[in-house]
Scaffold this motif. Structure first.
Motif, PDB file in Angstrom:
ATOM      1  N   VAL A  48      38.444  69.450  47.180  1.00 24.55           N
ATOM      2  CA  VAL A  48      39.118  68.696  46.112  1.00 24.55           C
ATOM      3  C   VAL A  48      38.997  69.441  44.786  1.00 24.55           C
ATOM      4  O   VAL A  48      39.960  69.561  44.018  1.00 24.55           O
ATOM      5  CB  VAL A  48      38.537  67.273  46.014  1.00 24.55           C
ATOM      6  N   ILE A  72      43.218  67.427  53.928  1.00 27.07           N
ATOM      7  CA  ILE A  72      43.035  67.581  52.487  1.00 27.07           C
ATOM      8  C   ILE A  72      44.386  67.974  51.908  1.00 27.07           C
ATOM      9  O   ILE A  72      44.988  68.952  52.349  1.00 27.07           O
ATOM     10  CB  ILE A  72      41.974  68.657  52.179  1.00 27.07           C
ATOM     11  N   PRO A  76      44.869  66.312  43.676  1.00 31.77           N
ATOM     12  CA  PRO A  76      44.414  66.033  45.046  1.00 31.77           C
ATOM     13  C   PRO A  76      44.701  64.589  45.454  1.00 31.77           C
ATOM     14  O   PRO A  76      44.635  63.666  44.648  1.00 31.77           O
ATOM     15  CB  PRO A  76      42.909  66.295  44.976  1.00 31.77           C
ATOM     16  N   LEU A  91      41.333  72.485  44.833  1.00 34.82           N
ATOM     17  CA  LEU A  91      42.724  72.080  44.632  1.00 34.82           C
ATOM     18  C   LEU A  91      42.991  71.783  43.163  1.00 34.82           C
ATOM     19  O   LEU A  91      43.996  72.217  42.593  1.00 34.82           O
ATOM     20  CB  LEU A  91      43.045  70.849  45.483  1.00 34.82           C
ATOM     21  N   ASP A  92      42.082  71.043  42.549  1.00 41.07           N
ATOM     22  CA  ASP A  92      42.241  70.685  41.148  1.00 41.07           C
ATOM     23  C   ASP A  92      42.281  71.931  40.263  1.00 41.07           C
ATOM     24  O   ASP A  92      43.126  72.050  39.374  1.00 41.07           O
ATOM     25  CB  ASP A  92      41.094  69.765  40.730  1.00 41.07           C
ATOM     26  N   GLY A 119      47.346  67.871  48.376  1.00 40.02           N
ATOM     27  CA  GLY A 119      47.531  67.763  46.935  1.00 40.02           C
ATOM     28  C   GLY A 119      48.976  68.017  46.556  1.00 40.02           C
ATOM     29  O   GLY A 119      49.702  68.738  47.249  1.00 40.02           O
TER      30      GLY A 119
END
Length: 471
Positions: A390, A419, A400, A393-394, A421
């Motif tokens: 997460v 997972i 996310p 991704l951010d 996003g």
């Protein structure tokens, strides 16, 4: 490049943070603006609706299975692996009669290929955690190995087949686990390869059991498919999907089934032509489905990888192979449309069984000078946790979505997670073209980065430990 040209990247236009990422030839430069605020980010109602739908699809795929027994069955697999590790050490006459050895001595006695040294280091630390081996931090020596007896090992092998059935693996997986356990010394020395055991005579049956047929994989593959089918795209034409590291197509097939009746532009890619040949046989008659080569550790080049073109990118059980996850995510984000969706399937929990089988496929190649250069650097690990994914991704520029299955779900501890996003399009990032032009005036061609990616923030990494160096 002899070193990172720090002076050249100071005061780049729009850049407040940067990071040089080593590459196979020349490094990549990640550039970020002022750190954006992450406060208050929530999943919109429409997003939550199809996230809930994905959970329902995953549950439907394993309906009728006894999920409550999975932790016990997984432990049976791990027990066989623990005994196999100890058996290799004992049969090499290590730790007998009170003998003590440091990690380097263990590697030498076993004659471990440098690229696999990390696996034996993990064996030692795992056996210590499980109280099958003792470690003296003051001397760096291991000692007092709990050696497996023949009766216990034979019983564990019989229980392995019980666990295999309960977890939904085909019989070929029992043969694979037993075969790798029996050949571990040769596998560690690179005198044999796991590929021959996983794909006997070119068959993909065993690999399908690992990535498709078992209960955790079945759940995440169908949840990922529902997530993609429930998403929206605004191109007005076919749904443009890029699948990277598609392998045996274990996730591809549920996705195609979930999108039945949808006009597609689906590019199925892998680093190996072996999988492309197999996939053409299994999937080749679907309209809009095409095949191509793609390596997540190299820049995506060619007309198939036009920036901003893809509505969805799917990467199932592959992105952990990226030598720098942040760089790989940044490159994938650039291929997505402004509202594009990235869907990953990743193992986020280490099973001991992998340390005696699949992990041997994940070691660096013999010619690699370094391995992972991101948050995993020097840590002898392959997989990231859900929280780390997460965060990655951010940082790369995605909003996310909730990780699936959620905490508390019966399959959460099995390790396989979805997972995902959305591309974050409301943040001003540095312009890579402008940065490249500025660097061209400051650096000779040989010192310039191979690629420049704009991210939302850069993430520091520990110092890289050369492969094979005892720790």
């Amino acid at each position: 490049m002899s070193g990172q040209p720090v002076d050249a990247v100071v005061d780049l236009p729009g850049v407040s943070a940067w990071q040089w990422v080593p590459g196979p030839e020349r490094p990549t430069l990640l550039v970020a603006p002022e750190a954006p605020s992450t406060a208050g980010r929530t999943t919109a109602g429409a997003e939550q609706t199809f996230v809930d739908g994905a959970t329902a699809a995953g549950d439907a795929a394993v309906a009728g299975a006894d999920l409550s027994s999975l932790p016990q069955l997984s432990r049976l697999l791990d027990e066989v692996a623990l005994l196999a590790m100890a058996r290799v050490l004992h049969r090499a006459r290590l730790f007998r009669d009170g003998a003590k050895h440091d990690t380097g001595q263990v590697l030498d006695v076993l004659r471990v290929a440098p690229r696999h040294a990390w696996i034996v280091r993990r064996w030692l630390s795992t056996l210590v955690i499980e109280e099958r081996l003792r470690y003296d931090p003051s001397t760096g020596h291991h000692h007092d190995l709990v050696a497996p007896d023949r009766v216990g090992y034979a019983r564990a092998r019989r229980e392995l087949d019980e666990a295999r059935r309960g977890l939904g693996y085909p019989p070929s997986m029992t043969r694979f686990f037993v075969a790798t356990a029996e050949r571990l010394p040769a596998l560690l020395r690179d005198e044999a390869g796991v590929q021959e055991l996983l794909f006997p005579d070119g068959s993909t049956d065993t690999a399908e059991g690992n990535y498709r047929d078992n209960l955790p994989s079945r759940w995440v593959n169908h949840a990922a498919a529902a997530l993609i089918a429930g998403g929206t795209h605004s191109s007005g034409g076919p749904l443009r999907i890029l699948e990277v590291g598609a392998g045996i197509g274990a996730t591809t097939r549920p996705v195609l089934n979930a999108l039945a009746g949808t006009e597609l532009d689906y590019l199925f890619t892998d680093v190996s032509r072996f999988f492309l040949t197999s996939a053409r046989t299994l999937l080749g008659d679907r309209p809009g489905l095409r095949f191509g080569l793609f390596d997540i550790n190299r820049p995506p080049l060619g007309p198939e990888f036009t920036p901003g073109y893809r509505d969805v990118i799917l990467a199932a059980n592959v992105l952990h192979n990226a030598r720098h996850v942040g760089r790989a995510l940044a490159a994938l984000r650039e291929l997505l449309s402004p509202d594009g969706l990235l869907v990953l399937v990743e193992s986020c929990h280490e099973h001991y069984q992998a340390l005696t089988s699949m992990y041997l496929l994940m070691s660096p190649s013999a010619e690699e000078q370094r391995w992972f250069t991101d948050v995993r650097s020097g840590q002898d690990r392959v997989f990231l946790s859900p929280a780390e994914w997460v965060d990655q991704l951010d940082a790369a520029g995605f909003d996310p979505l909730p990780v699936l299955p959620g905490n508390g779900h019966p399959l959460a501890d099995a390790g396989q997670r979805v997972i995902a996003g959305r591309v974050r399009s409301n943040l001003a990032r540095p312009d890579p073209v402008l940065v490249e032009a500025t660097l061209a005036a400051r650096l000779p061609p040989s010192d310039r980065p191979e690629r420049i990616h704009a991210v939302d923030r850069v993430m520091s990494a520990p110092t890289t430990v050369p492969m094979g160096e005892p720790r």
